[in-house]
Motif scaffolding. Structure first.
Motif, short mmCIF file in Angstrom:
data_model
loop_
_atom_site.label_atom_id
_atom_site.label_comp_id
_atom_site.label_asym_id
_atom_site.label_seq_id
_atom_site.Cartn_x
_atom_site.Cartn_y
_atom_site.Cartn_z
N ARG A 53 31.03 48.83 34.84
CA ARG A 53 32.12 49.08 33.88
C ARG A 53 33.42 49.37 34.61
O ARG A 53 34.49 48.88 34.22
N GLN A 54 33.34 50.15 35.69
CA GLN A 54 34.54 50.47 36.47
C GLN A 54 35.12 49.21 37.10
O GLN A 54 36.33 49.00 37.07
N ALA A 55 34.27 48.37 37.64
CA ALA A 55 34.73 47.11 38.25
C ALA A 55 35.36 46.21 37.18
O ALA A 55 36.40 45.58 37.44
N ASP A 56 34.76 46.15 36.00
CA ASP A 56 35.33 45.35 34.91
C ASP A 56 36.69 45.90 34.49
O ASP A 56 37.62 45.13 34.26
N ASP B 166 42.97 51.07 26.87
CA ASP B 166 43.01 51.61 25.50
C ASP B 166 43.80 50.72 24.55
O ASP B 166 44.44 51.22 23.62
N THR B 167 43.78 49.42 24.79
CA THR B 167 44.38 48.47 23.85
C THR B 167 43.28 47.50 23.41
O THR B 167 42.28 47.33 24.10
N PRO B 168 43.48 46.87 22.24
CA PRO B 168 42.48 45.89 21.80
C PRO B 168 42.30 44.74 22.80
O PRO B 168 41.18 44.27 23.00
N ALA B 169 43.38 44.31 23.42
CA ALA B 169 43.28 43.22 24.39
C ALA B 169 42.43 43.63 25.59
O ALA B 169 41.65 42.83 26.12
N PHE B 170 42.57 44.89 26.02
CA PHE B 170 41.77 45.39 27.14
C PHE B 170 40.29 45.41 26.75
O PHE B 170 39.42 45.00 27.52
N GLY B 171 40.00 45.86 25.54
CA GLY B 171 38.62 45.87 25.05
C GLY B 171 38.05 44.46 24.98
O GLY B 171 36.89 44.24 25.33
N ASN B 172 38.86 43.51 24.53
CA ASN B 172 38.41 42.12 24.49
C ASN B 172 38.14 41.59 25.89
O ASN B 172 37.18 40.84 26.10
N CYS B 173 38.97 41.97 26.85
CA CYS B 173 38.75 41.56 28.23
C CYS B 173 37.42 42.11 28.75
O CYS B 173 36.63 41.37 29.36
N MET B 174 37.16 43.38 28.50
CA MET B 174 35.91 44.00 28.94
C MET B 174 34.72 43.28 28.29
O MET B 174 33.72 42.99 28.96
N LEU B 175 34.82 43.00 27.00
CA LEU B 175 33.75 42.32 26.29
C LEU B 175 33.52 40.92 26.85
O LEU B 175 32.38 40.50 27.04
N LYS B 176 34.59 40.19 27.13
CA LYS B 176 34.46 38.84 27.66
C LYS B 176 33.78 38.85 29.02
O LYS B 176 32.92 38.00 29.29
N LEU B 177 34.12 39.79 29.88
CA LEU B 177 33.47 39.88 31.19
C LEU B 177 31.97 40.16 31.03
O LEU B 177 31.14 39.60 31.75
#
Length: 90
Positions: free
Chosen positions: A30-33, A45-56
């Protein structure tokens, strides 16, 4: 034969992972992502950041699925005949 058994034993022992080790690996992933998403320009803490984490995470799951399929397809056929289709004596 002894070397093969020793190697097999070492692989079995190495594959045993405690829950604490699993949690540590997940936290490190998770830290690396998070670092990768920040490097790509997403703010935490933005929706785009959450989407990036989910995509990875989705990419990693798809890669693991592909590796599992490759492993299954490269297994030798069982001793009684081919893996697919009717038995060879039919």
């Amino acid at each position: 034969m002894r070397k093969s058994l020793a190697l097999l034993f070492l692989l079995l022992v190495a594959s045993c992972v405690s829950p604490e080790e699993q949690a540590a690996r997940a936290a490190a992933q998770r830290q690396a992502d998070a670092q990768e998403c920040q490097r790509l320009g997403f703010k935490p803490d933005t929706p785009a950041f959450g989407n990036c984490m989910l995509k990875l995470r989705e990419i990693r799951a798809q890669e693991e699925n592909t590796r599992a399929i490759d492993r299954a397809n490269t297994m030798p056929p069982p001793w009684w005949g081919p893996r697919y289709g009717p038995p060879y004596w039919w």
